[in-house]
Design an enzyme around this catalytic site. Structure first.
Site, PDB file in Angstrom:
ATOM      1  N   TRP A 336      40.149  -8.110  -6.229  1.00  0.00           N
ATOM      2  CA  TRP A 336      40.145  -9.258  -5.308  1.00  0.00           C
ATOM      3  C   TRP A 336      39.529  -8.861  -3.970  1.00  0.00           C
ATOM      4  O   TRP A 336      39.116  -9.720  -3.190  1.00  0.00           O
ATOM      5  CB  TRP A 336      41.559  -9.809  -5.116  1.00  0.00           C
ATOM      6  CG  TRP A 336      42.516  -8.885  -4.379  1.00  0.00           C
ATOM      7  CD1 TRP A 336      42.737  -7.562  -4.626  1.00  0.00           C
ATOM      8  CD2 TRP A 336      43.366  -9.225  -3.283  1.00  0.00           C
ATOM      9  NE1 TRP A 336      43.689  -7.056  -3.762  1.00  0.00           N
ATOM     10  CE2 TRP A 336      44.098  -8.063  -2.928  1.00  0.00           C
ATOM     11  CE3 TRP A 336      43.605 -10.403  -2.574  1.00  0.00           C
ATOM     12  CZ2 TRP A 336      45.035  -8.039  -1.875  1.00  0.00           C
ATOM     13  CZ3 TRP A 336      44.546 -10.381  -1.533  1.00  0.00           C
ATOM     14  CH2 TRP A 336      45.238  -9.208  -1.199  1.00  0.00           C
ATOM     15  N   GLU A 478      51.991  -4.538  -4.117  1.00  0.00           N
ATOM     16  CA  GLU A 478      52.052  -4.109  -5.517  1.00  0.00           C
ATOM     17  C   GLU A 478      53.285  -3.285  -5.868  1.00  0.00           C
ATOM     18  O   GLU A 478      53.484  -2.962  -7.037  1.00  0.00           O
ATOM     19  CB  GLU A 478      50.794  -3.308  -5.850  1.00  0.00           C
ATOM     20  CG  GLU A 478      49.537  -4.148  -5.759  1.00  0.00           C
ATOM     21  CD  GLU A 478      48.273  -3.365  -6.040  1.00  0.00           C
ATOM     22  OE1 GLU A 478      48.211  -2.184  -5.627  1.00  0.00           O
ATOM     23  OE2 GLU A 478      47.350  -3.913  -6.637  1.00  0.00           O
ATOM     24  N   LYS A 593      54.094  -2.484   0.289  1.00  0.00           N
ATOM     25  CA  LYS A 593      52.996  -1.534   0.218  1.00  0.00           C
ATOM     26  C   LYS A 593      51.880  -1.924   1.179  1.00  0.00           C
ATOM     27  O   LYS A 593      51.209  -1.092   1.770  1.00  0.00           O
ATOM     28  CB  LYS A 593      52.462  -1.517  -1.216  1.00  0.00           C
ATOM     29  CG  LYS A 593      51.289  -0.604  -1.390  1.00  0.00           C
ATOM     30  CD  LYS A 593      50.694  -0.739  -2.763  1.00  0.00           C
ATOM     31  CE  LYS A 593      49.436   0.097  -2.867  1.00  0.00           C
ATOM     32  NZ  LYS A 593      48.591  -0.299  -3.974  1.00  0.00           N
ATOM     33  N   GLN A 594      51.638  -3.233   1.288  1.00  0.00           N
ATOM     34  CA  GLN A 594      50.505  -3.719   2.078  1.00  0.00           C
ATOM     35  C   GLN A 594      50.790  -5.152   2.503  1.00  0.00           C
ATOM     36  O   GLN A 594      51.755  -5.756   2.052  1.00  0.00           O
ATOM     37  CB  GLN A 594      49.231  -3.641   1.249  1.00  0.00           C
ATOM     38  CG  GLN A 594      49.226  -4.521   0.016  1.00  0.00           C
ATOM     39  CD  GLN A 594      48.127  -4.149  -0.971  1.00  0.00           C
ATOM     40  OE1 GLN A 594      48.341  -3.342  -1.854  1.00  0.00           O
ATOM     41  NE2 GLN A 594      46.957  -4.751  -0.824  1.00  0.00           N
TER      42      GLN A 594
HETATM   43  O1  IFM Z   1      42.829  -4.357  -4.639  1.00  0.00           O
HETATM   44  C1  IFM Z   1      43.455  -3.243  -4.089  1.00  0.00           C
HETATM   45  C2  IFM Z   1      44.937  -3.464  -4.111  1.00  0.00           C
HETATM   46  O2  IFM Z   1      45.283  -4.579  -3.338  1.00  0.00           O
HETATM   47  C3  IFM Z   1      45.641  -2.254  -3.593  1.00  0.00           C
HETATM   48  N1  IFM Z   1      45.300  -1.107  -4.382  1.00  0.00           N
HETATM   49  C4  IFM Z   1      43.873  -0.814  -4.350  1.00  0.00           C
HETATM   50  C5  IFM Z   1      43.067  -2.000  -4.847  1.00  0.00           C
HETATM   51  C6  IFM Z   1      41.573  -1.686  -4.727  1.00  0.00           C
HETATM   52  O3  IFM Z   1      41.208  -1.560  -3.403  1.00  0.00           O
END
Ligand code: IFM
Length: 767
Positions: A336, A478, A593-594
């Site tokens: 994405w 995630e 995580k983000q």
């Molecule tokens: O798409 C991302 C994901 O949101 C977090 N892990 C790494 C992926 C690739 O950058």
């Protein structure tokens, strides 16, 4: 000025220079100082380096799988190997005394200079290398050695087919030969028998040389010369390398050597000059000028450079990999990231490239359809990791539990379904901004309809409440898998459904024939469209709490333990442990995580009052571990919106230096995820231009609503919109001036801080 002890930027803001040689830093330098052009990437390694030093020439459109391994692009045989011993001592960066490697961002030139004392002489080596932007198949390298005393040089140059490859040996054969002074390697891939042909044509001047028997080893062929080199005389090896595959032309075995020989005839200087011209044109549409802070200027240019060289500008068949062409990390697949990070950094600067990427998504619809069908849905469930066919290459097991050694079954591939609405909403925004109706009719509508179809088949209806829900999924965070009604996902799904319904209406009114053909082709009925509208109107949209203003990340999130990322980190038994699903330390907590709700605030900030943005940013930011480089740019965008400019600048700086200062881990849960962070590169541009620069689009007009951080005295950026080329300049006093290119087709109206300003071609308007 220094960015770190080893890394400095030049006063003109265009060069990065790394001093000294550190084996631990070398993998990062190789990534950062990559030469590339969207077709190939050649890592910033020294010419004497080999696979052990992570040399890699990564070539687009060569996806290959070895056995049960992971699909990835191949690393082609290395045509730029040059190695020398001087009076019996091997020469190279690892044994040299003074080493400087560099990247000249203006023309994408890698440089290495080093000095090494051998016996009675001081030897100096200077290397320059670029990937051509004039002919994407070419690389040119000049290697030059000089000594302060007479020396004997034993020199080899040629093609090294022993390559660094993450997931297996992708070549079933590698044939090497010397065709009239051009060394040619022809490799055949394991899975699809793609012919990858690399040709190296070199010239040598300086000293008195004798050619001796070539070095011929399995997968290696080098020419060898003994050179008597007088003191002060440069010994120069110029190599022009060509890489061509059978996915590019029918007969790469003829084309590659011919290209390399033609390049050799033109010469290094000429190839450099044509690439310099090409880069000048690229920078016209790309360069964001920051005044008042040299480090910010240069790191932003570094981001822009990598943002551009990871983009396959030459084709609409290929994606942007999460690690671009810097290595095989993340299997060179698009996530994405492409639609939410890379592409929006293109749609107001090089919109045709944004279009290419969306056409690629249209071309890969069948892969998305296959995924939906396999998992029991309808329509298009786009791949979490997409390569050439659109089938999901994301493995079931990505990480290993470092404590037990057992594989972790993540569900990135089958549960992280926001990818589909992310794509559809990006199509919607692309069409809105560019007015590219043709794209909508030919490609966008089909994406919109198939994504809506998927969403319709995915949601569950709650008969008691009369609402639709997205259950068992992962949002952007995630670490928390198997969650329900993730706020970001549901809002994205809502917009994707709305876009599909609107597009159906729009096509019915303006392109009825095209709509009928499309409906026939995909078997679309009125009932389905009516169902999309129903789901759109009743999908659960997590709303801010009336008291606190907080939006819950997913159902039940606020019941999780409320701790900080530092407290969670303290619970690790091993620093390499995976924090997420199913048993990681973050799972029972609110530590994300983000950016997740912050993603919602970024992409849908307009639907919430500013105090809601404020409350949620301040709640979620301290609970975020920023384990993805996608996180800081999202926070940066929201921080600008709520007026926290210093925080926003801190987010931007973290984003723009993630690779330069190597702050992101290269290995997680046993899996290599190193290489350039392309989403961070494009994300940094978005924070600068769309965040601080306030560039946007609303109600059919360009909008500039800027807010500069106090560290910057001015910001200037290019805009390309519907055939118009503008330059926007923002001063520290808040002044905005807009210059319109003389060749523009007519006046442009830009809304600056709410006030319309009209700029005539060739004129400048101030606001
Ligand atoms: O798409 C991302 C994901 O949101 C977090 N892990 C790494 C992926 C690739 O950058």
């Amino acid at each position: 000025m220094h960015l770190s002890e080893r890394l400095r930027v030049s006063d003109d803001g265009w060069r990065l220079v790394e001093t000294g040689w550190d084996a631990d830093r070398a993998p990062h330098v190789g990534t950062n100082f990559l030469c590339g052009n969207g077709y190939l990437g050649y890592r910033g390694t020294s010419p004497e380096h080999t696979a052990d030093d992570l040399v890699a020439l990564v070539v687009t459109d060569t996806y290959d799988t070895v056995g049960d391994g992971w699909q990835e692009l191949v690393t082609a045989p290395n045509p730029l190997l040059v190695a020398a011993t001087v009076d019996g001592s091997p020469i190279g960066v690892a044994t040299a005394e003074r080493v400087e490697t560099s990247l000249d961002l203006r023309i994408g030139e890698f440089g290495a200079r080093f000095a090494q004392r051998v016996d009675h002489a001081l030897v100096e080596v200077d290397v320059r290398r670029v990937a051509s932007y004039d002919d994407l198949h070419l690389l040119t390298q000049r290697w030059q050695l000089q000594a302060d005393a007479d020396v004997e040089v034993d020199l080899v140059d040629g093609v090294d087919g022993v390559v660094w490859s993450l997931h297996g040996d992708h070549f079933r054969t590698v044939d090497l030969d010397d065709r009239d002074g051009t060394i040619v390697a022809e490799a055949r891939t394991v899975e699809h028998d793609v012919r990858v042909v690399v040709a190296a044509a070199s010239t040598r001047h300086g000293g008195e040389s004798t050619e001796v028997d070539p070095v011929v080893e399995p997968r290696r062929r080098f020419r060898r010369h003994r050179v008597r080199l007088p003191a002060g005389t440069p010994l120069v090896v110029d190599t022009v390398a060509a890489v061509v595959t059978s996915n590019d032309v029918d007969d790469p075995g003829d084309v590659a050597p011919a290209l390399a020989r033609r390049g050799r005839a033109e010469g290094h200087e000429q190839l450099l000059s044509s690439t310099t011209d090409a880069w000048r044109r690229i920078w016209d549409d790309l360069d964001v000028v920051v005044e008042g802070h040299l480090a910010d200027q240069t790191t932003l240019r570094f981001s822009a450079y990598h943002h551009r060289i990871c983009t396959p500008a030459h084709t609409d068949h290929l994606p942007i990999g999460a690690r671009g062409l810097s290595c095989q990390g993340y299997q060179n697949a698009a996530f994405w990231d492409q639609e939410v990070y890379n592409l929006p950094a293109l749609w107001l600067s090089e919109p045709h490239l944004a279009r290419n990427l969306l056409v690629y998504r249209h071309r890969t619809l069948d892969g998305a359809r296959r995924k939906a069908e396999r998992l029991g849905y309808r329509g298009a469930y786009y791949a979490w990791m997409s390569t050439d066919t659109g089938d999901d290459v994301c493995p079931d097991v990505f990480f290993v539990d470092v404590l037990s050694g057992r594989p972790i079954r993540n569900h990135f591939n089958d549960w992280q379904m926001h990818i589909s609405p992310d794509l559809a909403t990006t199509v919607a925004r692309y069409v809105e901004i560019t007015g590219d109706e043709r794209f909508l009719v030919d490609h966008g509508a089909e994406i919109a309809f198939e994504v809506a179809r998927f969403l319709h088949s995915f949601v569950l209806y709650d008969e008691v409440r009369g609402t639709y829900h997205c259950i068992r999924l992962l949002g952007p965070d995630e670490w928390h898998e198997n969650v329900d009604d993730n706020a970001f996902t549901n809002h994205q799904a809502h917009d994707a459904l709305a876009f599909a319904v609107d597009t159906h209406e729009r096509l019915a009114a303006d392109h009825p024939v095209a709509l009928e053909q499309l409906r026939d082709r995909i078997g679309l009925t009125d009932d389905e469209v009516a169902a999309w509208a129903r789901v759109r109107d009743r999908i659960a949209l997590p709303e801010p709490d009336p008291d606190t203003g907080l939006i819950e990340q997913f159902r039940g999130f606020f019941e999780l333990e409320d701790v900080t990322p530092e407290q969670v980190r303290a619970r690790l038994l091993d620093p390499g442990e995976y924090w997420g699903w199913p048993n990681g330390v973050a799972v029972p907590t609110q530590v994300s995580k983000q950016a997740d709700v912050v993603m919602l605030l970024w992409l849908h900030g307009d639907r919430f009052e500013s105090k809601i943005l404020d409350a949620n940013y301040h709640y979620y930011a301290p609970r975020c571990a920023h384990f993805s480089t996608l996180s800081h740019p999202a926070h940066g965008m929201v921080a600008v919106r709520i007026g926290e400019l210093d925080r926003a600048l801190a987010h931007l700086r973290t984003t723009a230096t993630v690779d330069l200062l190597s702050t992101a881990p290269s290995v997680v849960g046993g899996t290599f995820i190193g290489g350039i962070h392309t989403a961070a590169c494009s994300g940094a541009l978005q924070v600068a231009v769309q965040g601080f620069g306030g560039l946007g689009f609303a109600d059919g007009r360009l909008v500039v609503d800027p807010a500069l951080p106090s560290a910057w005295t001015a910001l200037e950026y290019p805009v390309a919109w519907r055939g118009h080329h503008l330059r926007v300049r923002i001063g520290s006093d808040g002044s905005v001036s807009i210059e319109s290119h003389a060749d523009n087709p007519g006046p442009v109206e830009v809304v600056v801080r709410g006030e319309p300003v009209t700029v005539e071609p060739g004129a400048r308007a101030a606001a």
